[in-house]
Design a protein around this motif. Structure first.
Motif, mmCIF file in Angstrom:
data_model
loop_
_atom_site.group_PDB
_atom_site.id
_atom_site.type_symbol
_atom_site.label_atom_id
_atom_site.label_comp_id
_atom_site.label_asym_id
_atom_site.label_seq_id
_atom_site.Cartn_x
_atom_site.Cartn_y
_atom_site.Cartn_z
ATOM 1 N N VAL A 298 1.976 9.348 -6.053
ATOM 2 C CA VAL A 298 2.295 10.752 -5.757
ATOM 3 C C VAL A 298 3.481 11.210 -6.592
ATOM 4 N N GLU B 97 4.321 15.869 0.912
ATOM 5 C CA GLU B 97 3.155 15.176 0.362
ATOM 6 C C GLU B 97 3.217 13.685 0.653
ATOM 7 N N LEU B 98 4.391 13.102 0.502
ATOM 8 C CA LEU B 98 4.547 11.670 0.781
ATOM 9 C C LEU B 98 4.286 11.370 2.249
ATOM 10 N N ALA C 52 1.143 4.150 -2.958
ATOM 11 C CA ALA C 52 0.879 5.570 -2.686
ATOM 12 C C ALA C 52 2.074 6.434 -3.081
ATOM 13 N N GLN D 27 0.830 -1.209 0.000
ATOM 14 C CA GLN D 27 0.000 0.000 0.000
ATOM 15 C C GLN D 27 0.864 1.258 0.000
ATOM 16 N N GLY E 237 2.375 12.978 4.342
ATOM 17 C CA GLY E 237 0.938 13.050 4.583
ATOM 18 C C GLY E 237 0.209 11.831 4.053
ATOM 19 N N ARG E 238 0.550 11.416 2.847
ATOM 20 C CA ARG E 238 -0.128 10.266 2.225
ATOM 21 C C ARG E 238 0.201 8.970 2.967
ATOM 22 N N VAL E 239 1.443 8.780 3.345
ATOM 23 C CA VAL E 239 1.849 7.572 4.067
ATOM 24 C C VAL E 239 1.127 7.499 5.417
ATOM 25 N N GLU F 94 -1.725 8.714 6.166
ATOM 26 C CA GLU F 94 -3.145 8.397 5.955
ATOM 27 C C GLU F 94 -3.348 6.881 5.915
ATOM 28 N N ILE F 95 -2.361 6.172 5.412
ATOM 29 C CA ILE F 95 -2.459 4.715 5.284
ATOM 30 C C ILE F 95 -2.220 4.021 6.623
#
Length: 164
Positions: free
Chosen positions: A118, A139-140, A114, A110, A142-144, A146-147
């Motif tokens: 990105v 950005e990475l 992501a 996952q 934040g996205r990581v 979220e997972i």
């Protein structure tokens, strides 16, 4: 002559009154700043913001290095008007706990997905300067996070970064 003394005394009272007003305003301002600092400092202790969250926030700024997990290098196409461009990068994630390390390992597919999505939406112009790399890192992160469910990633380090 008596009138001059009376005027000087009244003038002295006026300036003393102004000074008292200034002192009162400064004390009121200091009390307001102190109350605001107390409120912000105790915000982690409010109901619904568990002590674990407060500890994480404090830990994110500390000098203690958490467990590290290397992500295998990846190559993605990046957007560019002049032709095909590539980004080759290797990333290391710093987590807060060993349980977080295990969660990263469990969620690796996952997380890689992501990261690839990105990164592949960036342009060459965005990635060639320092500001673009810092923006990608943010950005990475934040996205990581979220997972992640049980723990969070504290920092992301680029251990290899080539754009061509």
């Amino acid at each position: 002559m008596a009138e001059k003394k009376k005027e000087e005394q009244e003038g002295g009272k006026k300036s003393g009154g102004k000074m008292g007003l200034i002192i009162a305003a400064v004390l009121l301002l200091a009390a307001g700043i102190g109350a605001g600092a107390y409120y912000l400092g105790s915000k982690g202790a409010l109901p619904g913001t568990g002590s674990a969250e407060a500890a994480r926030a404090a830990g994110a700024n500390s000098d203690i290095i958490g467990p590290m997990i290397e992500i295998e290098p990846f190559i993605v196409n990046i957007l560019d008007n002049d032709g095909t461009r590539y980004l080759k990068a290797a990333i290391t994630l710093e987590v807060e706990t060993n349980a977080g390390r295990q969660e990263v390992i469990d969620r690796m597919p996952q997380l890689r997905d992501a990261i690839l999505l990105v990164a592949s939406n960036k342009t060459f112009d965005e990635l060639r300067d320092l500001q673009g790399k810092l923006q990608l890192r943010a950005e990475l992160l934040g996205r990581v996070n979220e997972i992640m469910r049980r723990d969070r990633v504290r920092r992301i380090y680029f251990t290899e970064f080539v754009v061509q």
